[in-house]
Enzyme design. Structure first.
Site, mmCIF file in Angstrom:
data_model
loop_
_atom_site.group_PDB
_atom_site.id
_atom_site.type_symbol
_atom_site.label_atom_id
_atom_site.label_comp_id
_atom_site.label_asym_id
_atom_site.label_seq_id
_atom_site.Cartn_x
_atom_site.Cartn_y
_atom_site.Cartn_z
ATOM 1 N N ARG A 138 0.821 -1.212 0.000
ATOM 2 C CA ARG A 138 0.000 0.000 0.000
ATOM 3 C C ARG A 138 0.854 1.261 0.000
ATOM 4 O O ARG A 138 0.435 2.308 -0.479
ATOM 5 C CB ARG A 138 -0.999 -0.033 1.158
ATOM 6 C CG ARG A 138 -2.095 -1.082 0.917
ATOM 7 C CD ARG A 138 -2.955 -1.336 2.141
ATOM 8 N NE ARG A 138 -2.229 -1.900 3.249
ATOM 9 C CZ ARG A 138 -1.942 -3.193 3.409
ATOM 10 N NH1 ARG A 138 -2.348 -4.069 2.512
ATOM 11 N NH2 ARG A 138 -1.260 -3.618 4.447
ATOM 12 N N GLU A 187 5.782 -11.155 14.358
ATOM 13 C CA GLU A 187 5.298 -11.760 15.597
ATOM 14 C C GLU A 187 5.907 -13.146 15.811
ATOM 15 O O GLU A 187 6.264 -13.519 16.912
ATOM 16 C CB GLU A 187 3.771 -11.844 15.560
ATOM 17 C CG GLU A 187 3.176 -12.246 16.895
ATOM 18 C CD GLU A 187 1.661 -12.161 16.895
ATOM 19 O OE1 GLU A 187 1.068 -12.652 17.861
ATOM 20 O OE2 GLU A 187 1.084 -11.617 15.936
#
Length: 181
Positions: A64, A101
């Protein structure tokens, strides 16, 4: 015709609960990008603080950040530099690791993308923990570019990404904030 000052950018961001996993509130800007006046207003506000600064390139983080960064570069009358995931650039590139993560990933930029001392603005859609943005700043600095700032549509302030950029001496400009995410 609606003035871009009257556009509620936050209202144009769609929230998708439990994506990509339970407990995550995904902030989807595709609805903002698809709204012509909203997209225009977003890009105008994103670059506003940088109009009076010398910006020779905008670096956008995949994916994006390519959309927003390309539009920002057009408004600032400068070039665009893509920062991509490992293995996606065709010419010789340098990489920077960043933590996910559950593991580590790498982003890359062409080694000849910027000149020494070139003022560059980093752009992406969202700053959360700041891992990708910090890696991007480190990459740009490996090229000896001058990172004059970073601009994001969305800030998730509770996740601390903005503070991580501040620790690197990078001023962060954001348009929308979603607390508690």
């Amino acid at each position: 015709m609606t003035s871009t000052k009257d556009i509620d950018l936050k209202g144009l961001v769609r929230t998708i609960p439990d994506y990509p996993k339970p407990g995550i509130m995904f902030r989807d800007i595709t609805t903002l990008l698809g709204h012509a006046s909203g997209f225009k207003a977003c890009v105008e506000e994103l670059v506003k603080p940088f109009h009076d600064q010398r910006v020779e390139s905008v670096a956008g983080i995949e994916a994006r950040g390519f959309i927003l960064g390309g539009a920002a570069a057009d408004r600032l009358h400068c070039g665009f530099v893509p920062i991509r995931k490992k293995g996606k650039l065709p010419a010789k590139a340098i990489g920077q690791d960043y933590e996910l993560e559950y593991g580590v990933d790498v982003i890359e930029v062409h080694e000849d993308a910027l000149s020494i001392g070139e003022p560059v603005l980093l752009v992406d859609d969202l700053i959360a923990t700041g891992g990708t943005a910090v890696a991007a700043v480190k990459l740009l600095r490996q090229l000896k570019a001058e990172v004059i700032g970073a601009a994001f549509v969305i800030d998730l302030p509770d996740l601390g990404g903005r503070a991580r950029l501040a620790e690197l001496g990078v001023e962060c400009h954001t348009l929308i904030s979603f607390e508690g995410d």
